[in-house]
Design an enzyme around this catalytic site. Sequence first.
Site, mmCIF file in Angstrom:
data_model
loop_
_atom_site.group_PDB
_atom_site.id
_atom_site.type_symbol
_atom_site.label_atom_id
_atom_site.label_comp_id
_atom_site.label_asym_id
_atom_site.label_seq_id
_atom_site.Cartn_x
_atom_site.Cartn_y
_atom_site.Cartn_z
ATOM 1 N N CYS A 81 -13.784 -25.710 21.034
ATOM 2 C CA CYS A 81 -12.630 -26.150 20.251
ATOM 3 C C CYS A 81 -13.109 -27.019 19.095
ATOM 4 O O CYS A 81 -14.299 -27.330 18.974
ATOM 5 C CB CYS A 81 -11.635 -26.908 21.125
ATOM 6 S SG CYS A 81 -12.297 -28.450 21.794
ATOM 7 N N ASP A 124 -6.817 -9.896 -6.880
ATOM 8 C CA ASP A 124 -7.766 -9.067 -7.600
ATOM 9 C C ASP A 124 -6.977 -7.889 -8.164
ATOM 10 O O ASP A 124 -5.877 -7.590 -7.689
ATOM 11 C CB ASP A 124 -8.865 -8.583 -6.651
ATOM 12 C CG ASP A 124 -9.831 -7.632 -7.327
ATOM 13 O OD1 ASP A 124 -10.268 -7.945 -8.443
ATOM 14 O OD2 ASP A 124 -10.133 -6.577 -6.750
ATOM 15 N N ASP A 143 -10.319 -6.796 -2.660
ATOM 16 C CA ASP A 143 -10.919 -5.697 -1.908
ATOM 17 C C ASP A 143 -12.406 -5.500 -2.145
ATOM 18 O O ASP A 143 -13.079 -4.842 -1.366
ATOM 19 C CB ASP A 143 -10.214 -4.380 -2.258
ATOM 20 C CG ASP A 143 -10.639 -3.845 -3.620
ATOM 21 O OD1 ASP A 143 -10.722 -4.647 -4.570
ATOM 22 O OD2 ASP A 143 -10.896 -2.633 -3.727
#
Length: 750
Positions: free
Chosen positions: A31, A439, A625
């Site tokens: 954690c 983008d 992408d």
Amino acid sequence: MTVHQRDWQAFVVPADDGAVHMDLAVDGITCAACMGEIERGLKRLPGIRKARVNLTSQRLAVDWVEDQTGADEIVAELERLGYAAHPFDPASQKERQDKTGKQLLRCLAVSGFAGMNIMLLSVSVWSGNASDITPETRDFFHWLSALIALPTVAYSGQPFVKSAFRALSAGRLNMDVPIVIGVGLAVALSVVQTIQHHHHAYFESAVMLLFFLLVGRYLDHNMRGRTRSFAENIAALKAEVAARINPDGSVREVPLSKIAAGDLVLVAGGERVPVDGVVSSGISEIDQSLVTGESVLVPVKPGQRVYAGTLNGAGALQIRVEAASGATLLDEVNRLLETASQAKSKYVRIADRAAQLYAPLVHGAAGLTFLGWLLAGMEWQPALVIAISVLIITCPCALGLAVPAVQVVASGQLFKSGVLLNSADAIERMADIDTILFDKTGTLTLAEPELVGEIDRQDPVLALAGQLALASRHPLSMALVKATGALVPLADVQEVSGAGLETNVDGQRLRLGSPLFCGATTEAIEERLLAVPGASLLAIQYGEEPVRLLAVRQKLRSDARDVVDQLKAQGYALEIVSGDTQPSVAECAEALGIENWQAAMTPSAKIARLEALQADGRKVLMVGDGLNDAPALAGAHVSLSPVSAVHLSQAAADAVFLGKKLQPVFDALRLSIRARRAIEQNLWISTVYNIIAVPIAVAGYVTPLMAAVAMSASSLAVTANALRLKWGNRVAADVEATAAFGPAASTKGE
């Protein structure tokens, strides 16, 4: 090899400003509290400049002054804190994490199966206690439950016992310590009470407690493991060797580590460029999506720069090295990815923050309860039963399920909307977004280029050009094939590297390729580009006919303008950050009505813009992408990538959206707000539950059995609340989301 046998100094590498650096894989990090403990513990050592822990990969990066602290001392300090260290290697770390996941799954299966069987036996005892069960039958059922529970607890409790033992050995507490104490006391007391022929035993409480906790831990481990493929994807782009051209003209393949600036290397057709450099001789085409994000191949000739990781086309190139292994643009992308992902791992989940105080508070409450009842004159055994009830009733099951339960349901709803999650906490972070960076290429536009305007399929020259295009895999050629519907290729096609294709048809020369290759004039080229800004040109020359110039570009997604308008209406600030050319980006921004845009941006420029926005307090969603988007995707507050993206970008993104539309981006934001609200409600449910239940348990009105039932009820409550995301009426959900967007919109526009 053991820790003491390993020469840790061999894993130390030079860093900036005279410091040294070492990467370690650390076992036992569960954690955000573990991260803080490791970083604070190491910074107490002399000379430590920086210690960063990546929660997802369990990677520790340390920079320090070597003459003040040794590598062995750092590893020894980790061991003192209760953590085991290994040299960081993506492959071996993946193997260790996979092994941990399989162990958690086995423990979960064993505890679930055992818990169901013990519960059946317990139901019989409960109903028999209220009717006419004989003492012998009750004892038999209790011993049968013990026979199932004892080996189950010993096996399924291993993850918690090992973690608690490491913490106690290091003189600290964590959330697993009270879990182990509660389960251990419940089992031990149950055995004692079974021996003493008591009416009640609490084997089912201990086993079901383990089951619920293992569910949460396995979900968390599984989701975090989804993001560990950064290094694997980067490695796939990096060349291991290079063909060096020696002064005598001979070519020898050598390791990339032996290549230095100024060397001359040969890159054959179809190979990845191993270095950053300038083309010395040769003509070819390069897939430079690493730099620009564009899938269209770029012609290269002597004097032009090429980058490591880019893919060479058909022609052979001789490249003069400017930057070799360790200093290339690909290495910079890798460093940006690692830095950005480590920064994002600092995000502490709401449940983690709330759970940090759990261990000391529960220990204190249970201990004071036991002592209080002893001082009040109660026997030790019933006082211990009440203390165990406090430990069990304050079990963090509801708290542990508060976030994962919503994540599971919301993930299913997002999947229906075409969004796949890579990161467990992406939904929480997406609800905070006020700024979106897009983008252009492959994100706002479709990945495949298409011809601009309508064409006449009956045109014989276009039909022949389409057949000629079948001989090439170039994206522009494929666009022409798609537009003409060509199926039968032409014979005797010759490819001129970096220029185009040519053949003879009925005694006439047919060419397809670059405008200059086909004989187009500079004036005609400029006129066509002026008419279609940002387009790529594909030329056709047939015999003595005038050269035809076809404009090819990637089309906007069909719903891009509608989604942009929806996002703007909700108050989000929108920007386009693209590696594409200025005319192309300007036209896209104008078509979508986005005022803020930047073109020709490198990976470092994109992440610099991202960091500038974050410095102003903005919560940024990055949608991209290309490989050049990967660092920004990893460094953004949250990120989305289309399914057509390169593998590395998909790994860096928090979520991937499917299909040819942009609508999933808006749907993800809408659902994230509803999911975030459900998470907060679940945390309140678990908090209120403890506020009410703990005093009742301390007062002695709750048995361990009742505590286990109450604990299960709290877990069911948060699960049912999470399921409302699925059960809710869709129209009501839209109204609810709109209401949620409303107040946020006023702040997002500020």
